[in-house]
Design an enzyme around this catalytic site. Structure first.
Site, PDB file in Angstrom:
ATOM      1  N   GLY A 235       0.821  -1.203   0.000  1.00  0.00           N
ATOM      2  CA  GLY A 235       0.000   0.000   0.000  1.00  0.00           C
ATOM      3  C   GLY A 235       0.851   1.247   0.000  1.00  0.00           C
ATOM      4  O   GLY A 235       2.060   1.209   0.240  1.00  0.00           O
TER       5      GLY A 235
ATOM      6  N   GLY B 109       0.414   5.553   1.071  1.00  0.00           N
ATOM      7  CA  GLY B 109      -0.388   6.632   1.618  1.00  0.00           C
ATOM      8  C   GLY B 109       0.347   7.941   1.544  1.00  0.00           C
ATOM      9  O   GLY B 109       1.433   8.035   0.956  1.00  0.00           O
ATOM     10  N   GLY B 110      -0.242   8.957   2.144  1.00  0.00           N
ATOM     11  CA  GLY B 110       0.366  10.274   2.084  1.00  0.00           C
ATOM     12  C   GLY B 110       1.636  10.397   2.886  1.00  0.00           C
ATOM     13  O   GLY B 110       2.423  11.322   2.663  1.00  0.00           O
ATOM     14  N   MET B 111       1.855   9.462   3.812  1.00  0.00           N
ATOM     15  CA  MET B 111       3.021   9.564   4.684  1.00  0.00           C
ATOM     16  C   MET B 111       4.029   8.439   4.487  1.00  0.00           C
ATOM     17  O   MET B 111       5.175   8.571   4.891  1.00  0.00           O
ATOM     18  CB  MET B 111       2.578   9.598   6.144  1.00  0.00           C
ATOM     19  N   ALA B 112       3.601   7.324   3.889  1.00  0.00           N
ATOM     20  CA  ALA B 112       4.509   6.178   3.814  1.00  0.00           C
ATOM     21  C   ALA B 112       4.062   5.168   2.770  1.00  0.00           C
ATOM     22  O   ALA B 112       2.931   5.211   2.275  1.00  0.00           O
ATOM     23  CB  ALA B 112       4.583   5.498   5.188  1.00  0.00           C
TER      24      ALA B 112
ATOM     25  N   ASP C 254      -5.574   9.427  14.088  1.00  0.00           N
ATOM     26  CA  ASP C 254      -6.012   9.152  12.714  1.00  0.00           C
ATOM     27  C   ASP C 254      -6.726   7.805  12.651  1.00  0.00           C
ATOM     28  O   ASP C 254      -6.387   6.941  11.842  1.00  0.00           O
ATOM     29  CB  ASP C 254      -4.809   9.178  11.760  1.00  0.00           C
TER      30      ASP C 254
ATOM     31  N   LYS D 146       7.291  -0.294   6.798  1.00  0.00           N
ATOM     32  CA  LYS D 146       6.696   0.991   6.434  1.00  0.00           C
ATOM     33  C   LYS D 146       7.826   1.978   6.204  1.00  0.00           C
ATOM     34  O   LYS D 146       8.554   2.347   7.129  1.00  0.00           O
ATOM     35  CB  LYS D 146       5.762   1.485   7.539  1.00  0.00           C
TER      36      LYS D 146
END
Length: 206
Positions: free
Chosen positions: A16, A18-21, A138, A38
Site C-alpha cells: 500500500g 499513503g500520504g506519509m509512507a 487518525d 513501512k
C-alpha cells in the site's frame, strides 16, 4: 523497488501507499520470517527536529503491547538512502476499508454483531493506548485490519504524531477529514476524546 534491501530486510512487494509512507511485505532472513516494512516518505525528515522526535515516539509506540494493536519490532534508518522505516508484524488480512468497500459494491451491509465486535476490539486497543498516554489521531477504516482469525488490529500508531512533528505549521491539520473530530478540523491536536469520536464515525458507517 521489489528485491531491494533495507537494512536486514528484503522488500518483496508493495502492499500500500499513503500520504506519509509506503508499506511493503518483506523477509527477514536472520529469523526466516515475513514482516511489514513501512517506509516513511523523505519529506518527513525535512524538519531538523524530526530525527529526535521520531526516535522518542518510536520508544513510546514499541511499548504498546496489546493483542489489538499491531506489534512493532523495530525503527531504523537506512544510512545509504537516509530513509526512516519501521518494522511491524505482517497482518494477513484486509483492512476494514476494503471490507466496507466490498460490501457496498454488492449492496450489502455489515452484520450488526460484526460491527459491534470490531468496535469493541478497536475501543479496547484505544483504551490501552490512552492508558499509556498515547493518542492515535487518525483512527479510520484503513487503519483497522482484520487478520485471518478475524482479530481486529489497529495500525499506524504514532504516525500522525510524527507527521505533526515534521510540519512547519503550528496549526497543521493531521488526520483524515471524514473521520476527524471537529476540534481537529480546526487545527487542534485533539486528545483521547478525538479518537473515540473517530471510532464512533466508523461504527456509524458500519
Amino acid at each position: 523497488m521489489n528485491g531491494r534491501k533495507v537494512g536486514r530486510y528484503e522488500l518483496l512487494e508493495r502492499l500500500g501507499r499513503g500520504g506519509m509512507a509506503e508499506v511493503y511485505r518483506a523477509h527477514q532472513a536472520s529469523l526466516d520470517r515475513y514482516v511489514a516494512i513501512k517506509l516513511l516518505h523523505p519529506f518527513l525528515a525535512d524538519d531538523p527536529e524530526f530525527t529526535a522526535r521520531f526516535l522518542r515516539e518510536a520508544q513510546n509506540i514499541a511499548r504498546l503491547k496489546h493483542p489489538n494493536i499491531v506489534q512493532v519490532y523495530d525503527f531504523e534508518t537506512d544510512p545509504e538512502t537516509e530513509t526512516y522505516y519501521m518494522v511491524m508484524e505482517l497482518i494477513e488480512g484486509p483492512t476494514l476499508k476494503d471490507v466496507l468497500e466490498r460490501l457496498d459494491a454488492s449492496g450489502q451491509r455489515m452484520d450488526v454483531h460484526d460491527a459491534l465486535r470490531i468496535t469493541r476490539d478497536a475501543a479496547a486497543a484505544l483504551a490501552f493506548a490512552h492508558s499509556q498516554n498515547m493518542i492515535h489521531r487518525d483512527v479510520k477504516p484503513a487503519n483497522l485490519m482484520l487478520d485471518g482469525g478475524h482479530r481486529v488490529v489497529l495500525t499506524d500508531f504514532g504516525i500522525a504524531r510524527m507527521m505533526s512533528a515534521a510540519s512547519t505549521s503550528a496549526t497543521a491539520m493531521v488526520g483524515t477529514p471524514a473521520y476527524m473530530a471537529p476540534e481537529q478540523g480546526l487545527g487542534d491536536a485533539g486528545d483521547e476524546r478525538s479518537d473515540l469520536y473517530s471510532l464512533g464515525v466508523i461504527l456509524f458507517q458500519m
